[in-house]
Design a protein around this motif. Structure first.
Motif, PDB file in Angstrom:
ATOM      1  N   ALA B  83       0.831  -1.202   0.000  1.00 34.35           N
ATOM      2  CA  ALA B  83       0.000   0.000   0.000  1.00 34.35           C
ATOM      3  C   ALA B  83       0.863   1.248   0.000  1.00 34.35           C
ATOM      4  CB  ALA B  83      -0.928   0.014   1.213  1.00 34.35           C
ATOM      5  N   CYS B 103      -1.893  -1.769   9.436  1.00 32.55           N
ATOM      6  CA  CYS B 103      -1.065  -2.537  10.386  1.00 32.55           C
ATOM      7  C   CYS B 103      -0.002  -1.665  11.031  1.00 32.55           C
ATOM      8  CB  CYS B 103      -0.409  -3.708   9.673  1.00 32.55           C
ATOM      9  SG  CYS B 103       0.784  -3.202   8.420  1.00 32.55           S
ATOM     10  N   MET B 105       3.043  -1.077  10.181  1.00 32.04           N
ATOM     11  CA  MET B 105       4.436  -1.492  10.046  1.00 32.04           C
ATOM     12  C   MET B 105       5.279  -0.319   9.558  1.00 32.04           C
ATOM     13  SD  MET B 105       5.751  -4.481  10.681  1.00 32.04           S
ATOM     14  CE  MET B 105       7.050  -5.139   9.631  1.00 32.04           C
TER      15      MET B 105
HETATM   16  S1  SF4 Z   1      -0.203   0.613   7.655  1.00 35.23           S
HETATM   17 FE1  SF4 Z   1       0.489  -1.385   6.947  1.00 35.23          FE
HETATM   18  S2  SF4 Z   1      -0.709  -1.744   5.089  1.00 35.23           S
HETATM   19 FE2  SF4 Z   1      -0.886   0.453   5.521  1.00 35.23          FE
HETATM   20  S3  SF4 Z   1       0.773   1.406   4.326  1.00 35.23           S
HETATM   21 FE3  SF4 Z   1       1.582   1.031   6.364  1.00 35.23          FE
HETATM   22  S4  SF4 Z   1       2.592  -0.975   6.245  1.00 35.23           S
HETATM   23 FE4  SF4 Z   1       1.249  -0.775   4.445  1.00 35.23          FE
END
Ligand code: SF4
Lengths: 406, 209
Positions: B83, B103, B105
């Motif tokens: 994403a 998420c 990350m």
């Molecule tokens: S929150 Fe997770 S899914 Fe959304 S951009 Fe960040 S790493 Fe990617």
């Protein structure tokens, strides 16, 4: 085990007593799971603004719990599979129960990742748009393989006792399960350890250290679970096996503390950025967790190595101390990663992080950057209850007693 | 590798910390309440707009901090669904709200404190109607967002909004691979710094000093 007659004699009342108690336990866990689901629905509809997580501390209790449960899960499986894989004498009839704790803990770990996600209904994207370079993706794959494998391993043990799965086959499955258990740990560590952005996490030691922590809390959990099941009359178990586990626990704890010491020394010695991490742990906002871990570990080690102290209640206490110590470790690792900002400048901070209009980062970071809200505790409790529910259902529905005690 | 190397130069000798670029960004992208993709930080005393040292030996300068559009972005590597991704044509680090699973990350991975924002609730706005560019993607609850070099503008051949309003003309933007571009001319003969160079991310924002 040898004393089969006593086992048979103990069986009838055990089933009855265990039956009622077990049903109550299942009922209570189910209610807590339901409450957790309601709270999770609130979190999704009202927004994660109801948690204490914010942009500068974007993970919290859920991911702490995730690390913690992955740890618990690998431990149980390793305890169960090492004797089988290497053809050593085991820990006496608790192999299946140990694997059941693993399955339950894995379910809870997966549950905690799901409640942490902002968009859980997009979870299918993980399989459609998978970025195989992401450590999170590795972890999702390994965790699922691990869950399936634990179930297969449990099933194989049951079949082996019925003579339907051969000794060699079981041994092969044990080896595969063991490798996966170590992998699950390392990969979970890499979610943190491969992030160059966080001083505290970015260390090569993180993966082995996660394995040692898993062994600590996994052994602690198996000790507590087996002792409790014995006290409840669910199974018969030699005291010698509990003592064996206690001695192992002491070794694992010492290894874990040794790794911790190595890491702190390497971080602090150059007196660069790493020194801030050491100070934060030893005397800064995370000191309660740091010293909590050290003191609890030391207490558990003392109980496990002094023969006079190795009574059943104290050994259970040692197991609980070990589990609590590892929880402290997880909490300091998670919060510690966010506690020290890389760009420490007075800035136009958003009210999401500092409510005071004159606020700056120094004020924002004066205390601990994160403490969970009641909603987070509630949801996490619900997921934990889900783990317990799986474990209790396993006890009730599956033949987890040692074969010779059936 | 991207075909172009779109970068931004911020001349810290010219920046007067007027915050125009932060506001331009906020309006152009219709940013929700409490969200700032671009912020002006003071390098000096402990507080905003406060100098370091004792009078009369005071020192202060400013850095504007937004997504650094790194050549080696930490966030892109860790996103499990892609994403957040590097645009193959321009090298801009883009963000797909429809794909993000929330998420976070990427927020852990990014070393630049605070450039990534998560919408912790349904986006709320200070004005009753939307402002800015109609082509700017709509904000979503529970996903991560950040500066995109105003992708909606640059894909139409315009420059990012933060540059347009800068009264001190402290910002330059363009293709560093093209020797005749504005940035190539502006950087010639000047020395520059990157934020957190030691993290190895190779940022696409250059601070002229
Ligand atoms: S929150 Fe997770 S899914 Fe959304 S951009 Fe960040 S790493 Fe990617």
């Amino acid at each position: 085990m040898t004393d089969t007659t006593a086992a048979v004699a103990a069986k009838a009342p055990a089933k009855k007593g265990g039956g009622v108690g077990l049903n109550i336990a299942i009922g209570v866990s189910a209610v807590l799971v339901a409450a957790g689901l309601v709270l999770w629905a609130m979190q999704l509809s009202g927004g994660m603004v109801q948690t204490a997580m914010r942009n500068l501390d974007s993970w919290g209790l859920y991911i702490t719990g995730f690390m913690f449960f992955v740890g618990l899960s690998a431990g149980g499986l390793i305890i169960s599979s090492v004797p089988k894989a290497f053809g050593l004498s085991g820990f006496g009839g608790i192999s299946k129960v140990a694997v059941m704790t693993s399955i339950a803990a894995t379910v809870a770990a997966i549950g905690l990742v799901v409640v942490d996600m902002g968009q859980p209904f997009r979870v299918w994207e993980l399989f459609v748009y998978s970025n195989l370079g992401s450590p999170l993706m590795w972890d999702i794959i390994v965790l699922m393989v691990y869950l399936i494998l634990s179930c297969v391993y449990l099933w194989a043990q049951v079949q082996a006792e019925k003579g339907k799965v051969g000794h060699t086959a079981l041994r092969v499955i044990s080896v595969v399960a063991l490798v996966t258990a170590v992998l699950v740990h390392s990969v979970t560590a890499w979610i943190f350890g491969l992030q160059q952005g966080r001083e505290m996490w970015h260390t090569a030691l993180l993966a082995p250290w996660f394995v040692s922590s898993a062994l600590v809390c996994g052994t602690g959990l198996v000790m507590c679970a087996a002792a409790a099941l014995r006290a409840a009359g669910y199974l018969k178990w030699d005291q010698a096996n509990l003592v064996k586990l206690a001695k192992l626990l002491a070794v694992f704890l010492l290894v874990d503390l040794y790794f911790f010491g190595c890491d702190l020394l390497t971080a602090g010695f150059p007196a660069g950025e790493g020194l801030a991490v050491v100070q934060m742990l030893v005397s800064g906002p995370l000191a309660p967790f740091f010293w909590g871990e050290v003191v609890l570990s030391a207490a558990a080690i003392v109980i496990c190595v002094v023969p006079a102290l190795r009574t059943t209640p104290l050994m259970v206490v040692a197991g609980l101390c070990a589990i609590a110590a590892i929880f402290c470790k997880r909490a300091q690792l998670l919060v510690g990663g966010f506690q020290i900002p890389n760009i420490d400048l007075a800035a136009a901070m958003t009210p999401f992080t500092v409510t005071n209009w004159e606020g700056n980062m120094a004020q924002a970071y004066a205390g601990m950057v994160y403490w969970p809200t009641p909603l987070e505790f509630g949801v996490a409790l619900g997921v934990t209850a889900l783990g317990f529910l799986v474990f209790f259902l396993g006890l009730k529905l599956l033949p987890l007693k040692p074969a010779d005690q059936e | 590798m991207a075909d172009k190397k779109l970068v931004m130069l911020v001349d810290t000798k010219r920046c007067i910390a007027c915050n125009s670029c932060a506001v331009a960004c906020k309006i152009e992208n219709n940013l929700p309440k409490n969200i700032w993709w671009n912020r002006i930080m003071t390098v000096g005393g402990g507080n905003l707009d406060s100098p370091e040292g004792e009078y009369p030996n005071l020192k202060m300068h400013n850095v504007t901090v937004a997504c650094q559009h790194c050549e080696n972005p930490a966030c892109v590597k860790v996103c499990p669904v892609g994403a957040t991704y590097k645009d193959p044509e321009t090298g801009v680090v883009r963000q797909d709200y429809d794909k993000c699973i929330g998420c976070r990350m990427c927020m852990s991975a990014c070393p630049y404190t605070g450039v990534r924002s998560f919408n912790w609730e349904e986006p709320k706005y200070s004005l009753a109607h939307a402002v800015g560019d109609a082509d700017a993607p709509e904000h979503q609850k529970h996903v991560v967002e950040k500066c995109t070099f105003c992708y909606q503008r640059i894909s139409k051949g315009e420059t990012p909004a933060c540059m347009d309003l800068c009264p001190a003309r402290a910002r330059h933007w363009g293709d560093l691979d093209d020797p005749n571009s504005d940035v190539s001319r502006a950087i010639a003969g000047r020395s520059y710094e990157h934020l957190l160079d030691e993290k190895g991310t190779k940022p696409g924002v250059y601070y002229l000093v």
